[in-house]
Design a protein around this motif. Structure first.
Motif, mmCIF file in Angstrom:
data_model
loop_
_atom_site.group_PDB
_atom_site.id
_atom_site.type_symbol
_atom_site.label_atom_id
_atom_site.label_comp_id
_atom_site.label_asym_id
_atom_site.label_seq_id
_atom_site.Cartn_x
_atom_site.Cartn_y
_atom_site.Cartn_z
ATOM 1 N N VAL A 265 8.960 20.459 4.116
ATOM 2 C CA VAL A 265 8.494 19.771 2.903
ATOM 3 C C VAL A 265 9.673 19.150 2.161
ATOM 4 N N ARG A 266 10.756 19.902 2.018
ATOM 5 C CA ARG A 266 11.931 19.381 1.296
ATOM 6 C C ARG A 266 12.520 18.170 2.008
ATOM 7 N N ALA A 267 12.668 18.257 3.322
ATOM 8 C CA ALA A 267 13.256 17.147 4.079
ATOM 9 C C ALA A 267 12.392 15.899 3.975
ATOM 10 N N ALA A 268 11.081 16.074 4.088
ATOM 11 C CA ALA A 268 10.174 14.935 4.044
ATOM 12 C C ALA A 268 10.176 14.272 2.671
ATOM 13 N N ARG A 269 10.132 15.074 1.631
ATOM 14 C CA ARG A 269 10.108 14.508 0.277
ATOM 15 C C ARG A 269 11.436 13.844 -0.070
ATOM 16 N N HIS A 270 12.530 14.413 0.408
ATOM 17 C CA HIS A 270 13.831 13.779 0.173
ATOM 18 C C HIS A 270 13.899 12.435 0.891
ATOM 19 N N ALA A 271 13.390 12.371 2.122
ATOM 20 C CA ALA A 271 13.370 11.104 2.851
ATOM 21 C C ALA A 271 12.586 10.057 2.079
ATOM 22 N N ASN A 272 11.445 10.455 1.531
ATOM 23 C CA ASN A 272 10.654 9.516 0.746
ATOM 24 C C ASN A 272 11.411 9.054 -0.492
ATOM 25 N N GLU A 273 12.073 9.985 -1.185
ATOM 26 C CA GLU A 273 12.794 9.642 -2.409
ATOM 27 C C GLU A 273 13.933 8.654 -2.150
ATOM 28 N N MET A 274 14.484 8.671 -0.935
ATOM 29 C CA MET A 274 15.606 7.800 -0.597
ATOM 30 C C MET A 274 15.166 6.497 0.089
ATOM 31 N N THR A 275 13.863 6.262 0.207
ATOM 32 C CA THR A 275 13.360 5.109 0.950
ATOM 33 C C THR A 275 12.766 4.062 0.012
ATOM 34 N N ARG A 276 13.140 2.799 0.236
ATOM 35 C CA ARG A 276 12.598 1.680 -0.520
ATOM 36 C C ARG A 276 12.238 0.549 0.445
ATOM 37 N N SER A 277 11.218 -0.228 0.088
ATOM 38 C CA SER A 277 10.822 -1.341 0.945
ATOM 39 C C SER A 277 10.347 -2.518 0.103
ATOM 40 N N MET A 278 10.285 -3.671 0.765
ATOM 41 C CA MET A 278 9.795 -4.893 0.133
ATOM 42 C C MET A 278 9.108 -5.723 1.211
ATOM 43 N N GLY A 279 7.975 -6.311 0.885
ATOM 44 C CA GLY A 279 7.233 -7.062 1.890
ATOM 45 C C GLY A 279 6.900 -8.468 1.442
ATOM 46 N N ILE A 280 6.606 -9.315 2.438
ATOM 47 C CA ILE A 280 6.112 -10.666 2.186
ATOM 48 C C ILE A 280 4.912 -10.917 3.089
ATOM 49 N N ALA A 281 4.077 -11.865 2.706
ATOM 50 C CA ALA A 281 2.894 -12.201 3.502
ATOM 51 C C ALA A 281 2.790 -13.713 3.636
ATOM 52 N N PHE A 282 2.392 -14.160 4.822
ATOM 53 C CA PHE A 282 2.195 -15.590 5.067
ATOM 54 C C PHE A 282 0.717 -15.971 5.063
ATOM 55 N N ALA A 283 -0.158 -14.976 5.221
ATOM 56 C CA ALA A 283 -1.604 -15.235 5.244
ATOM 57 C C ALA A 283 -2.333 -13.927 5.032
ATOM 58 N N GLY A 284 -3.609 -14.015 4.673
ATOM 59 C CA GLY A 284 -4.422 -12.837 4.487
ATOM 60 C C GLY A 284 -5.084 -12.393 5.771
ATOM 61 N N CYS A 285 -5.541 -11.149 5.820
ATOM 62 C CA CYS A 285 -6.233 -10.618 6.990
ATOM 63 C C CYS A 285 -7.735 -10.586 6.724
ATOM 64 N N THR A 286 -8.512 -10.537 7.802
ATOM 65 C CA THR A 286 -9.968 -10.464 7.688
ATOM 66 C C THR A 286 -10.461 -9.150 8.249
ATOM 67 N N LEU A 287 -11.432 -8.553 7.599
ATOM 68 C CA LEU A 287 -12.037 -7.320 8.087
ATOM 69 C C LEU A 287 -12.985 -7.623 9.241
ATOM 70 N N PRO A 288 -13.203 -6.663 10.148
ATOM 71 C CA PRO A 288 -14.135 -6.885 11.264
ATOM 72 C C PRO A 288 -15.514 -7.297 10.757
ATOM 73 N N GLY A 289 -16.012 -8.414 11.273
ATOM 74 C CA GLY A 289 -17.329 -8.893 10.888
ATOM 75 C C GLY A 289 -17.339 -9.834 9.705
ATOM 76 N N GLU A 290 -16.200 -9.980 9.034
ATOM 77 C CA GLU A 290 -16.122 -10.881 7.881
ATOM 78 C C GLU A 290 -15.494 -12.209 8.303
ATOM 79 N N SER A 291 -15.858 -13.274 7.617
ATOM 80 C CA SER A 291 -15.327 -14.599 7.950
ATOM 81 C C SER A 291 -14.201 -15.034 7.021
ATOM 82 N N ASP A 292 -14.162 -14.477 5.817
ATOM 83 C CA ASP A 292 -13.144 -14.889 4.848
ATOM 84 C C ASP A 292 -12.056 -13.820 4.724
ATOM 85 N N PRO A 293 -10.806 -14.239 4.539
ATOM 86 C CA PRO A 293 -9.718 -13.275 4.391
ATOM 87 C C PRO A 293 -9.791 -12.545 3.058
#
Length: 279
Positions: A172-200
């Motif tokens: 538990v300590r190792a996992a929580r420490h890993a989370n505390e030391m982790t940062r991320s940033m994301g970008i998107a070029f387009a939206g995703c569509t759910l199965p059966g849906e036509s619009d993103p």
């Protein structure tokens, strides 16, 4: 999503094919998968999960040195408390259960209630709530960041600690420490569509990229023209370093994960990684 049968059974159908293909690593259980490899008694069980539709999360994180089981909710929907509890019980080997998931309200509720049920039966259970996304500082569940690509790092550290035979508190300590030391940033070029849906679920203006969007289309912080690989790499690295954890050691090593969420081609990711490494 272009290939699907009955949208209501999309997750079950996909999991059936996944378990057939990777039977040397996983076996199916109701609403998830567990390791098919030998697991010693007394080992801490690392159980991860959340909504499906993010492959390789979450079933793809199950195997030696990683998670012992994954709970697979419907697409972009938290698994129920009963599903989490049942999969955790199937994975339990007597060493306690660590439940890992991204910081979303439904997951916090259902995994939290499942942990309470496990504890009531005398099974040690704790939560690993991943909170890495710097774009959502203060906007995620419980006023914290959302959990996105940091799942990979936190789950891997937790799985390695459990595989090495650490006791429950140490995992538990190792996992929580890993989370505390982790940062991320994301970008998107387009939206995703759910199965059966036509619009993103969301859209991005042609020729632009959404900065800091969540993995389900949660709002980001801006929209900008698509830049060169160097410009994109610098934007991402600068945002991550601006959110550097207060407890991070000065001059320490940084592990870099460049993740395309299954959509961006490897060749494009390689173009990004070169300037990231140089920076």
């Amino acid at each position: 999503t272009k290939i699907f049968g009955d949208p209501s059974s999309f997750v079950d159908d996909a999991m059936a094919g996944f378990c057939e293909l990777y039977a040397q690593y996983v076996q199916p259980v109701p609403h998830g998968v567990i390791r098919s490899t030998a697991t010693p008694e007394g080992k801490v069980a690392v159980v991860v999960g959340g909504g499906s539709g993010h492959y390789p999360a979450f079933a793809g994180y199950v195997g030696p040195g990683l998670a012992d089981a994954a709970v697979c909710g419907n697409v972009f929907a938290s698994p129920s408390t009963r599903w989490v509890y049942d999969v955790a019980k199937a994975a339990n080997r007597g060493g306690g259960v660590l439940l890992g998931f991204g910081n979303y309200a439904g997951d916090i509720l259902n995994f939290g209630l499942a942990a309470e049920r496990l504890r009531a039966e005398g099974i040690p259970a704790e939560l690993l709530v991943v909170t890495d996304d710097v774009a959502s500082e203060g906007q995620g569940a419980n006023g914290q960041r959302r959990g996105i690509a940091g799942d990979v790092v936190a789950f891997k550290i937790a799985g390695a600690a459990a595989e090495a035979g650490y006791d429950f508190d140490a995992v538990v300590r190792a996992a929580r420490h890993a989370n505390e030391m982790t940062r991320s940033m994301g970008i998107a070029f387009a939206g995703c569509t759910l199965p059966g849906e036509s619009d993103p679920l969301f859209t991005v203006t042609d020729g632009h990229m959404g900065i800091g969007l969540g993995i389900h289309g949660e709002p980001g912080i801006s929209e900008e023209p698509i830049g060169t690989p160097e410009q994109i790499a610098h934007l991402l690295v600068d945002k991550v370093l601006d959110g550097k954890p207060a407890g991070a050691p000065q001059g320490g090593r940084i592990t870099v994960l460049v993740n395309g969420l299954g959509s961006t081609k490897y060749e494009e990711l390689f173009l990004l990684y070169a300037p990231v490494a140089a920076k």
